[in-house]
Design a protein around this motif. Sequence first.
Motif, PDB file in Angstrom:
ATOM      1  N   SER A 210      -5.743  -6.315   1.096  1.00 33.94           N
ATOM      2  CA  SER A 210      -6.378  -5.740   2.308  1.00 33.94           C
ATOM      3  C   SER A 210      -6.643  -6.812   3.380  1.00 33.94           C
ATOM      4  O   SER A 210      -7.174  -6.812   4.343  1.00 33.94           O
TER       5      SER A 210
ATOM      6  N   ARG B   3      -8.509   2.671  -7.170  1.00 32.82           N
ATOM      7  CA  ARG B   3      -7.452   2.540  -6.428  1.00 32.82           C
ATOM      8  C   ARG B   3      -7.633   1.523  -5.306  1.00 32.82           C
ATOM      9  O   ARG B   3      -6.728   0.436  -4.918  1.00 32.82           O
ATOM     10  N   GLU B   4      -8.841   1.725  -4.860  1.00 31.95           N
ATOM     11  CA  GLU B   4      -9.213   0.719  -3.370  1.00 31.95           C
ATOM     12  C   GLU B   4      -9.355  -0.715  -4.035  1.00 31.95           C
ATOM     13  O   GLU B   4      -9.117  -1.554  -3.261  1.00 31.95           O
TER      14      GLU B   4
ATOM     15  N   SER C 235      -9.899  -9.143  -7.836  1.00 29.95           N
ATOM     16  CA  SER C 235      -9.465  -7.601  -8.044  1.00 29.95           C
ATOM     17  C   SER C 235      -9.429  -7.264  -9.451  1.00 29.95           C
ATOM     18  O   SER C 235      -9.776  -6.471  -9.989  1.00 29.95           O
TER      19      SER C 235
ATOM     20  N   TYR D 293      -7.997  -2.127  -6.757  1.00 30.60           N
ATOM     21  CA  TYR D 293      -6.543  -2.477  -7.042  1.00 30.60           C
ATOM     22  C   TYR D 293      -5.802  -3.100  -5.993  1.00 30.60           C
ATOM     23  O   TYR D 293      -5.129  -4.055  -5.746  1.00 30.60           O
ATOM     24  N   LEU D 294      -6.090  -2.282  -4.775  1.00 30.15           N
ATOM     25  CA  LEU D 294      -5.241  -2.494  -3.564  1.00 30.15           C
ATOM     26  C   LEU D 294      -6.135  -3.832  -2.433  1.00 30.15           C
ATOM     27  O   LEU D 294      -5.739  -4.039  -1.522  1.00 30.15           O
TER      28      LEU D 294
ATOM     29  N   ARG E 253       0.791  -1.163   0.020  1.00 28.27           N
ATOM     30  CA  ARG E 253       0.085   0.169   0.050  1.00 28.27           C
ATOM     31  C   ARG E 253       0.897   1.145   0.016  1.00 28.27           C
ATOM     32  O   ARG E 253       0.428   2.137  -0.900  1.00 28.27           O
TER      33      ARG E 253
ATOM     34  N   MET F  82       2.636   1.690  -3.290  1.00 30.75           N
ATOM     35  CA  MET F  82       1.590   1.920  -4.518  1.00 30.75           C
ATOM     36  C   MET F  82       0.983   3.230  -4.365  1.00 30.75           C
ATOM     37  O   MET F  82       0.367   3.844  -5.314  1.00 30.75           O
ATOM     38  N   GLU F  83       0.870   3.872  -3.191  1.00 28.08           N
ATOM     39  CA  GLU F  83       0.286   5.112  -3.038  1.00 28.08           C
ATOM     40  C   GLU F  83       0.558   6.223  -4.312  1.00 28.08           C
ATOM     41  O   GLU F  83      -0.284   6.691  -4.778  1.00 28.08           O
TER      42      GLU F  83
END
Length: 172
Positions: free
Chosen positions: A117, A109-110, A134, A112-113, A92, A95-96
């Motif tokens: 999680s 974005r969420e 995802s 992808y991540l 995370r 990648m931000e």
Amino acid sequence: MLRLAGACMILSGCFGLGLWYKRQFTGRVRALRTMCGTLSLLGSEVRYGRRTLPECCGHVAGRVSGPLSDALRRIEIKMQENTGESFARVFRECMEEPLREMPLKEEDREEYLRFVSAGTFGDGQMQLDLIEQSREQLEIKAAALEQENAEKCRMAVGLGAMGGLLIILVLY
């Protein structure tokens, strides 16, 4: 003569604005496709390479270009340092920045991540399932946007040109 030059400038400026909007619409789809490709490569490295996710990041970084490649290399390096941080947190953090630079919405974005999680991964199959979920969601979103953007792109360019012509008619 100056009037003609001014009219050409107005028309080209408005047409250019329409082209800029078209590029904005297609940029998000390109970014989603790039993210899908990265997830697909990560999944294949886990499936066929039988590597851990940090090792997969290093291998995928060589095949991906742009800011995602640099972020994947940083993930591999940070995980090799073995500072005790979890893979999810390192992923995370790294990648931000590249995801912020891409023309994406927060929900993209969420998504992808989302595969990181879950925090801990039981085995390789669980990793693959989360990565595939995802990737599939991003593919669905990209396909829907492509259909929607086909109309928007034509309209943006057309309205830009027509707006320029309207301004020229009003001024002259």
